[in-house]
Design a protein around this motif. Structure first.
Motif, PDB file in Angstrom:
ATOM      1  N   UNK A   1       0.702  -1.134  -0.109  1.00 27.71           N
ATOM      2  CA  UNK A   1      -0.579   0.022   0.184  1.00 27.71           C
ATOM      3  C   UNK A   1       0.626   1.571   0.038  1.00 27.71           C
ATOM      4  N   UNK A   2       2.319   1.032   0.685  1.00 31.86           N
ATOM      5  CA  UNK A   2       2.887   2.579   0.775  1.00 31.86           C
ATOM      6  C   UNK A   2       3.423   2.800  -0.731  1.00 31.86           C
ATOM      7  N   UNK A   3       4.165   1.867  -1.747  1.00 29.43           N
ATOM      8  CA  UNK A   3       4.619   1.696  -2.567  1.00 29.43           C
ATOM      9  C   UNK A   3       3.338   2.290  -3.630  1.00 29.43           C
ATOM     10  N   UNK A   4       2.069   1.648  -3.060  1.00 34.16           N
ATOM     11  CA  UNK A   4       1.032   2.706  -4.148  1.00 34.16           C
ATOM     12  C   UNK A   4       0.411   3.907  -3.939  1.00 34.16           C
ATOM     13  N   UNK A   5       0.755   4.208  -2.765  1.00 36.23           N
ATOM     14  CA  UNK A   5       0.541   5.827  -2.431  1.00 36.23           C
ATOM     15  C   UNK A   5       1.794   6.389  -3.060  1.00 36.23           C
ATOM     16  N   UNK A   6       3.653   5.672  -3.055  1.00 40.07           N
ATOM     17  CA  UNK A   6       4.174   7.323  -3.784  1.00 40.07           C
ATOM     18  C   UNK A   6       3.572   6.983  -5.630  1.00 40.07           C
ATOM     19  N   UNK A   7       3.465   5.877  -5.778  1.00 42.84           N
ATOM     20  CA  UNK A   7       3.156   5.872  -6.910  1.00 42.84           C
ATOM     21  C   UNK A   7       2.098   6.561  -7.874  1.00 42.84           C
ATOM     22  N   UNK A   8       1.090   6.610  -6.674  1.00 40.84           N
ATOM     23  CA  UNK A   8      -0.245   7.979  -7.222  1.00 40.84           C
ATOM     24  C   UNK A   8       0.040   9.423  -6.608  1.00 40.84           C
ATOM     25  N   UNK A   9       0.931   9.642  -5.441  1.00 39.64           N
ATOM     26  CA  UNK A   9       1.280  11.125  -4.954  1.00 39.64           C
ATOM     27  C   UNK A   9       2.179  11.174  -6.146  1.00 39.64           C
TER      28      UNK A   9
END
Length: 596
Positions: A380-388
């Motif tokens: 989820x943290x990796x996904x958040x970085x990509x979305x940001x």
């Protein structure tokens, strides 16, 4: 409702058949015509008796009832008679109940105990030994633990319902407000197709960003709760102590064996003591041996070894035997206490081990859950970085109006996703919370069952004594007995009152003892609900009652059973019921049928 029996080589009946009708069934005949043998045949069909004709290798009973057909074969092999086929009663508990409280012939254990003046506790409560109460308690304990776990979860769900419902309402309101805001912005702007495309991409990216943040928050909270629960379970496991009782199973087996042995010893000693005491009290030594009467005392020949002794010596030996019987009874109670103590220790060990296994299993599940959620958190943290990163890239390509609209649409999608998830959670909580009352009812029922099982013996003892008192009052109201009343003490000894004072059972007539024996058997019949499985009552060996008293007893007994079968001599006056003629049967010779 007729019962039909076909009999071959059972007791003294070589070949015969008969029917039983609802109500009173009288087997009227002289000695050696098969009356008692007919009672034994019915007992064999029930599964209670295995008495073959003397000298026969096999015998059969065929029983037809409105509820089914039953065939029993008895086979003698190496001097031992075994039973095959399908008797009317198959459960060992039902067989024991019927043998004690439905088959009231002269061999009935309750009637014999009353005639011998013995304590009735063991014989009246004997069916309890076959109910496997300990195994039932263990099963109910496991069921109770499962229900308590589910109830705890249901109560927690019920507690959380208002908070989750409030969240659903808040999200619905927020979505309505955001939709109104988006409509206002749409009316104020006219974007180009390219701007519209960028706006949609930015809205999607921001929605993914919000969803990733929300998932991270939920995972972090879930991980925190799991770690706390894992810590608690590990602490519970560390604090758990399994009692250490050395060789508990071996000691319990030895104690049970010792108890069984001393119970057999008590039974043997009691039989010898009662028989010898009766011979001395009745002054009937001459029935067993030669007696030479002298001024100094009677001289007798020992009927077991032939040596010469005196009546006084025999009495002394009887007193010594009584002392030994008392000592063995005390030893029996000691062993019984030891068995109960060891069973309690074993149960403590078993419960502690089950608790340890449950904790270890739960810890393993929590550790696996924690590892999965930590892995999901990293994703989820990796996904958040990509979305940001995607949001930052797209934000530079839209103007302030497009960005505002994208923010609103992104927020709407985020809130809608959150609403869907929260609504699902609410539905699950409502389903779980709705089970609170049912689970509470189930838990109360299981607890009541446990309490009932644990108090079964005390309750049965109380019911037996109450049933004895009630039946005795009915008997006294019907018969002109020489005693005023009789009762069972809490220790299950029979106490008889005559002229306002306690009287000895030895002072009662044979008929009075028989009446008390029937009262005791009927008390057991009521306490153990025998008529539910054996809708009949068999009565034999009533030669000690005169005509009037026999009629009165039969009239009383028929009220408590669907089928009453009893034997009577020809000299008794007629009974109102179905009469069975034994002269149609082929019976064994006089010696083999002497019981009749």
């Amino acid at each position: 409702m007729t019962w039909t029996l076909e009999i071959k080589r059972i007791a003294g009946i070589l070949d015969g058949s008969s029917t039983l009708e609802p109500g009173v069934n009288i087997v009227r005949g002289s000695n050696w015509q098969g009356k008692s043998s007919f009672i034994e045949a019915i007992k064999a069909a029930l599964g209670v008796s295995t008495e073959l004709t003397e000298g026969a290798d096999s015998g059969t009973v065929h029983l037809e009832t409105p509820s089914g057909v039953y065939d029993v074969t008895l086979t003698r092999e190496n001097g031992v008679v075994s039973q095959q086929g399908q008797p009317y009663l198959t459960d060992e508990y039902d067989v024991i109940r019927a043998g004690l409280f439905a088959c009231l012939d002269e061999r009935n254990a309750v009637r014999r105990a009353v005639r011998a003046g013995e304590n009735l506790e063991d014989v009246l409560l004997r069916p309890l030994d076959f109910q496997n109460i300990d195994a039932q308690i263990e099963t109910l304990q496991r069921e109770r633990e499962q229900i308590e776990t589910e109830l705890s979860q249901a109560r927690e769900a019920k507690k959380r319902l208002p908070t989750v419902q409030e969240k659903v309402t808040r999200l619905e309101t927020e979505i309505e407000e955001l939709q109104a805001k988006r409509e206002t912005i749409d009316n104020q702007t006219s974007s180009a197709d390219s701007s519209e495309s960028v706006r949609r991409q930015l809205s999607q990216a921001r929605s993914e960003q919000n969803q990733a943040r929300n998932r991270i928050d939920r995972l972090e909270q879930s991980i925190e709760r799991t770690e706390q629960r894992l810590s608690e379970r590990r602490a519970d496991l560390d604090a758990l102590e399994i009692p250490e009782y050395t060789d508990i199973e071996e000691r319990l087996a030895d104690a049970r064996e010792n108890l069984s042995q001393v119970e057999r010893d008590v039974e043997v000693l009691q039989s010898v003591y009662s028989a010898t005491e009766m011979v001395l009290s009745e002054n009937r030594l001459d029935l067993l041996t030669d007696v030479e009467r002298d001024i100094d005392g009677d001289t007798v020949a020992c009927w077991t070894c032939g040596s010469e002794t005196t009546r006084a010596d025999v009495a002394d030996q009887l007193n010594a035997l009584g002392d030994e019987l008392t000592a063995r009874r005390a030893q029996k109670e000691t062993y019984r206490d030891t068995v109960e103590e060891l069973e309690t220790q074993r149960e403590e060990i078993s419960q502690a081990r089950r608790r340890k296994g449950d904790l270890e299993e739960e810890i393993a599940d929590l550790e696996a859950t924690l590892a999965d959620r930590e892995q999901s958190l990293e994703a989820a943290r990796n996904r958040l970085e990509q979305a940001q990163a995607e949001v930052e890239r797209l934000s530079d390509r839209v103007d302030e109006t497009v960005a505002e609209l994208s923010d609103v649409e992104s927020e709407i999608k985020y809130r809608e996703a959150e609403l869907e998830e929260t609504a699902d959670e609410l539905a699950q909580l409502e389903t779980r919370a709705a089970r609170v009352e049912a689970l509470e009812s189930d838990l109360e029922s299981v607890r009541d069952d446990l309490t009932e099982l644990r108090s079964r013996k005390d309750r049965t003892k109380r019911e037996a004594r109450e049933a004895f008192d009630a039946a005795m009052q009915d008997i006294l109201a019907r018969f002109g007995t020489g005693f005023e009343t009789a009762r069972l003490t809490p220790e299950f000894d029979i106490v008889v009152a005559r002229d306002g004072q306690e009287a000895s059972l030895d002072a009662l007539s044979e008929g009075e003892l028989e009446l008390i024996g029937f009262v005791a058997a009927l008390a057991g019949r009521q306490s153990f609900d025998v008529d539910e499985t054996a809708p009949l009552m068999l009565v034999d060996g009533l030669g000690g009652l005169d005509d009037d008293n026999l009629h009165t007893l039969i009239e009383y007994l028929q009220q408590g059973t669907e089928y009453l079968v009893f034997t009577a001599y020809p000299e008794y006056t007629a009974f109102d019921g179905h009469e069975i003629d034994p002269t149609e049967w082929h019976v064994a010779n006089e010696k083999q049928a002497s019981a009749d």
